[in-house]
Design a protein around this motif. Structure first.
Motif, PDB file in Angstrom:
ATOM      1  N   GLU A   1       0.931  -1.230   0.039  1.00  0.00           N
ATOM      2  CA  GLU A   1       0.130   0.053   0.066  1.00  0.00           C
ATOM      3  C   GLU A   1       0.773   1.210  -0.080  1.00  0.00           C
ATOM      4  O   GLU A   1       0.446   2.154  -0.727  1.00  0.00           O
TER       5      GLU A   1
ATOM      6  N   GLU B   1      -9.409  -4.501  -3.483  1.00  0.00           N
ATOM      7  CA  GLU B   1      -9.883  -3.009  -2.745  1.00  0.00           C
ATOM      8  C   GLU B   1      -8.864  -2.446  -2.187  1.00  0.00           C
ATOM      9  O   GLU B   1      -8.765  -0.980  -1.947  1.00  0.00           O
ATOM     10  N   GLN B   2      -7.760  -3.163  -1.396  1.00  0.00           N
ATOM     11  CA  GLN B   2      -6.859  -2.285  -0.817  1.00  0.00           C
ATOM     12  C   GLN B   2      -5.854  -1.675  -1.636  1.00  0.00           C
ATOM     13  O   GLN B   2      -5.413  -0.665  -1.276  1.00  0.00           O
TER      14      GLN B   2
ATOM     15  N   GLN C   1      -7.737   1.598  -2.717  1.00  0.00           N
ATOM     16  CA  GLN C   1      -7.725   2.434  -1.953  1.00  0.00           C
ATOM     17  C   GLN C   1      -6.426   3.184  -1.868  1.00  0.00           C
ATOM     18  O   GLN C   1      -6.253   4.321  -1.365  1.00  0.00           O
TER      19      GLN C   1
ATOM     20  N   ASN D   1      -5.613   7.117  -2.278  1.00  0.00           N
ATOM     21  CA  ASN D   1      -5.022   7.732  -0.983  1.00  0.00           C
ATOM     22  C   ASN D   1      -3.927   8.703  -1.622  1.00  0.00           C
ATOM     23  O   ASN D   1      -3.805   9.862  -1.145  1.00  0.00           O
TER      24      ASN D   1
ATOM     25  N   PHE E   1     -15.853   1.875  -5.664  1.00  0.00           N
ATOM     26  CA  PHE E   1     -15.296   3.228  -5.491  1.00  0.00           C
ATOM     27  C   PHE E   1     -15.863   4.264  -6.369  1.00  0.00           C
ATOM     28  O   PHE E   1     -15.206   5.245  -6.449  1.00  0.00           O
TER      29      PHE E   1
ATOM     30  N   LYS F   1     -16.069   7.672  -5.269  1.00  0.00           N
ATOM     31  CA  LYS F   1     -15.216   7.965  -4.333  1.00  0.00           C
ATOM     32  C   LYS F   1     -13.643   7.631  -4.847  1.00  0.00           C
ATOM     33  O   LYS F   1     -12.938   7.062  -3.774  1.00  0.00           O
TER      34      LYS F   1
END
Ligand SMILES: O=c1[nH]cnc2c1ncn2[C@H]1C[C@H](O)[C@@H](CO)O1
Ligand SMILES: [Zn+2]
Length: 344
Positions: A79, A118-119, A122, A126, A164, A167
């Motif tokens: 991430e 999804e990670q 995301q 971010n 998402f 979003k």
């Protein structure tokens, strides 16, 4: 090079609708990430890494071009790395006065160390959001399905992207080996995307003929086309795309490198522009193509005699083609009112 023209183009506010995250990792960041992750690299300096990350004029075609993504992808498995590279993509765009950007990536390529789809999504969002705040650029993500992957995987990617929507994710795409995997193979995948209300763009007419462009707009629900170089081979389709105002996301430097067009003389962007197609200009891959928005427009000025007035129109086409709702697009347009040309 004409340095006055360069700085004029650099200063123009611009947008980039087609840039891949995994093709835009700075070589210094590759070094840094490899160091942090304890991974061996084929070279120990950023210039030594370039042959592994970047194509040259000798690039043989799209598949040769795609081979330059392996090294970067191997480092984009956490991430933190994804967030950093997303942020740095915005940072690089800001150096060319980009005001709006859509950054694309295939989340399924970033799961080698156990991240979920999804990670991955995301983490990229971010990084984009941090970039938005730091550089005052609006940024959204486009999630890519990949041609060489099975429908079962691409369907999961679409499901994840849909979570998402609004979003941070603006749309879904289809990328990868176009010649090997024609567009019609992906009807089920994009039927799901349509059902989920996801806007769709498809790489088509880059490494294969106009039939993939026709399939993309008539069967897959594409609202935009990535590249579209072979469109000129089908004048009827060209007219339909023109009438329906379906924007082309052209990426001139990449298109020459991948041999989508054999030379600048044969590159159809002026032809398309003069025929009234909604042509937009984008970078595709900052590192793999060794490009940026200023260079892209400079090439059009130098090789194809695009004037500043014409460049401004290309930029306005990009604003018009953005995957934004009316209110957001109107807000974005405020940043382009003072461009140095008569408005149409
Ligand atoms: O220009 C391109 N055409 C087709 N596929 C591409 C292009 N640039 C990058 N890709 C692929 C390689 C990446 O791993 C993937 C997701 O960003 O998209
Ligand atoms: Zn692309």
């Amino acid at each position: 090079m004409n340095s006055d023209l360069y700085s004029l183009i650099q200063q123009l506010p611009k947008v980039d609708l087609h840039v891949h995250l995994d093709g835009s990792i700075k070589p210094e960041t590759v070094l840094d990430l490899a160091n942090q992750q304890g991974m061996d690299l084929p070279a120990i300096t950023s210039s030594g890494l370039l042959p592994y990350l970047q194509v040259t004029d000798n690039c043989k075609g799209l598949n040769d071009y795609l081979s330059k993504f392996q090294l970067g992808a191997s480092l984009l498995q956490t991430e933190a790395a994804l967030e950093r590279v997303a942020f740095e993509t915005i940072e690089q765009a800001s150096e060319h006065n980009c005001r709006y950007i859509e950054v694309r990536f295939g989340p399924q390529l970033h799961r080698q160390r156990g991240l979920g789809l999804e990670q991955v999504i995301q983490a990229v969002i971010n990084g984009l959001q941090k970039g938005e705040k730091a550089f005052g650029i609006k940024a959204q993500a486009i999630v890519c399905c990949l041609r060489h992957q099975p429908a079962s995987v691409n369907l999961k990617v679409v499901e994840a992207a849909a979570m998402f929507l609004g979003k941070g994710v603006a749309a879904v795409d289809l990328a990868g080996d176009e010649a090997g995997f024609p567009a019609f193979l992906f009807r089920k995948v994009f039927a799901l995307a349509e059902k989920k209300g996801l806007p769709i763009t498809i790489h088509a007419g880059e490494a294969a003929g106009p039939e993939n462009i026709r399939e993309a707009v008539s069967r897959l629900g594409a609202g935009r086309i990535g590249h579209g170089i072979s469109l000129k081979q089908d004048p009827v389709l060209l007219q339909e795309i023109c009438t329906n105002k379906i924007p082309l996301e052209m990426c001139p430097i990449s298109n020459i490198q991948t041999k989508a067009a054999d030379s600048w003389q044969e590159y159809p962007i002026r032809e398309y522009f003069e025929q009234g197609l909604t042509v937009t200009v984008n970078t595709d891959n900052l590192t793999v193509s060794n490009t940026d928005l200023t260079k892209e427009y400079m090439m059009l000025a130098e090789k194809l005699d695009f004037t500043i007035t014409e460049i401004v129109q290309l930029i306005r086409n990009g604003v018009e083609a953005a995957f934004l709702d009316m209110a957001e697009k109107n807000l974005l347009k405020h940043q382009f009112v003072n461009l140095p040309s008569p408005q149409r």
